[in-house]
Design an enzyme around this catalytic site. Structure first.
Site, PDB file in Angstrom:
ATOM      1  N   GLY A 113    -161.619  10.047 -14.211  1.00 40.52           N
ATOM      2  CA  GLY A 113    -161.198  11.165 -15.031  1.00 40.52           C
ATOM      3  C   GLY A 113    -159.750  11.044 -15.459  1.00 40.52           C
ATOM      4  N   ALA A 154    -158.056  11.795 -11.850  1.00 46.69           N
ATOM      5  CA  ALA A 154    -158.707  11.468 -10.590  1.00 46.69           C
ATOM      6  C   ALA A 154    -159.744  10.364 -10.766  1.00 46.69           C
ATOM      7  CB  ALA A 154    -159.381  12.709 -10.004  1.00 46.69           C
ATOM      8  N   LYS A 195    -163.285  12.651  -4.504  1.00 48.18           N
ATOM      9  CA  LYS A 195    -162.344  12.762  -5.621  1.00 48.18           C
ATOM     10  C   LYS A 195    -160.972  12.358  -5.106  1.00 48.18           C
ATOM     11  CE  LYS A 195    -160.795  16.091  -9.133  1.00 48.18           C
ATOM     12  NZ  LYS A 195    -160.991  17.488  -9.643  1.00 48.18           N
ATOM     13  N   ASP A 224    -164.433  25.407 -17.373  1.00 47.06           N
ATOM     14  CA  ASP A 224    -164.783  24.071 -17.888  1.00 47.06           C
ATOM     15  C   ASP A 224    -166.281  23.829 -17.714  1.00 47.06           C
ATOM     16  OD1 ASP A 224    -164.439  21.599 -19.083  1.00 47.06           O
ATOM     17  OD2 ASP A 224    -163.728  20.614 -17.254  1.00 47.06           O
TER      18      ASP A 224
END
Length: 317
Positions: A44, A47, A66, A160
């Site tokens: 991402g 991350a 993560k 989100d």
């Protein structure tokens, strides 16, 4: 350390210091605490997500991890968004929300271990299989709104919501993940907190978000749910543009239609709920209580839809 450990803050990892590199030293420390990192699942903005396992008393649990390096992320993220994400995610406990297992820290790197969704995400499912039959869309929608009800009841908004953040476990149970933009929606004084940050993806963002005005994040989350429901029914998105201004105009003018197969096959109740969610006027947009009472969300509707596709023996008609 026991299985399922959740901590309020990252726990510092220590190792013997015999490794030759920072990465191998961190891996040694993780392994001493029962964790083993596997292959990379995704990368991402801030991350890296990797597969992981946790072993306790010879019992192995599959997880995802993560990984955030504090030195490689913007200061605003580190000060504002990341602490908020950690504070929220450790409190969540609902069958349709990805649950955090443990949070550990090694120097400047934070490891957030969480439930692993072995069947990927809803976007990948739609890309592989196309639009859902209505009974399956209803099944996932009920799980989605169950999770939203839990979040809202704790005054938490996701900000989100999108098909990529709806994950599927081994039983194809839907679970909302990625709390990077999540925040509390009510102040300590009990007043609504308006958001001013543009969050999430343009394709799922509500008109008030694209318009750049202070907005109530709960309303915006419900708009995103409308986009998700449309995607489940149609296998595509209702608004497709890389330009926020053009997207906003299309939203406000309601320039969208149900595409096939939903155009001909989706029930009137299903269409009504999507239209009610994709209402650009926030004062007219359906709220969560009305969603839960909506005809399409009732248990009887699910049974009607199941009977449409399957006979009494469970065989497809």
């Amino acid at each position: 350390m026991s299985g399922g450990l959740i901590q309020r803050g990252p726990r510092e990892l220590k190792s013997s210091g015999n490794s030759n590199s920072a990465e191998s030293s961190a891996n040694d420390a993780l392994q001493k605490n029962g964790f083993q990192l596997g292959r990379t699942l995704g990368i991402g903005t801030y991350a890296v997500i990797r597969r992981a396992t946790y072993t306790l008393d010879n019992l192995k649990t599959n997880l995802a991890c993560k990984i955030i390096n504090r030195k490689k992320v913007p200061k605003e993220f580190l000060i504002k968004f990341f602490p908020r994400e950690l504070n929220i995610c450790v409190q969540l406990d609902h069958p349709n929300l990805i649950k955090v297992h443990s949070i550990l820290e090694r120097n400047e790197v934070v490891y957030v271990f969480m439930q692993f969704a072995s069947k990927g995400d809803v976007l990948g499912y739609l890309m592989k299989y196309g639009a859902l039959e209505e009974h399956q869309a209803n099944y996932w929608a009920r799980q989605l709104f169950s999770a939203i009800t839990y979040l809202f009841s704790h005054n938490i908004t996701h900000r989100d919501l999108k098909c990529e953040n709806l994950l599927l476990n081994e039983h194809y149970q839907l679970k909302i993940g990625d709390y990077g933009f999540a925040r509390y929606s009510i102040s300590k004084r009990g007043k609504d907190i308006y958001s001013e940050t543009f969050c999430g993806s343009i394709a799922y963002a509500a008109p008030e978000v694209l318009g750049g005005i202070p907005y109530l994040p709960k309303n915006a989350d419900l708009w995103s749910c409308g986009v998700i429901l449309y995607a489940l029914h149609c296998g595509a998105l209702p608004f497709r543009s890389d330009r926020p201004r053009a997207m906003l105009v299309a939203q406000v003018k309601k320039k969208w239609v149900f595409s096939s197969p939903a155009k001909d096959n989706l029930s009137p109740e299903g269409k009504d709920l999507v239209r009610s969610l994709l209402e650009p006027n926030t004062e007219k947009r359906i709220n969560l209580d009305a969603i839960r009472r909506h005809d399409w969300m009732k248990e009887t509707m699910f049974q009607i839809l199941m009977n449409k596709y399957f006979d009494k023996s469970g065989q497809r008609k």
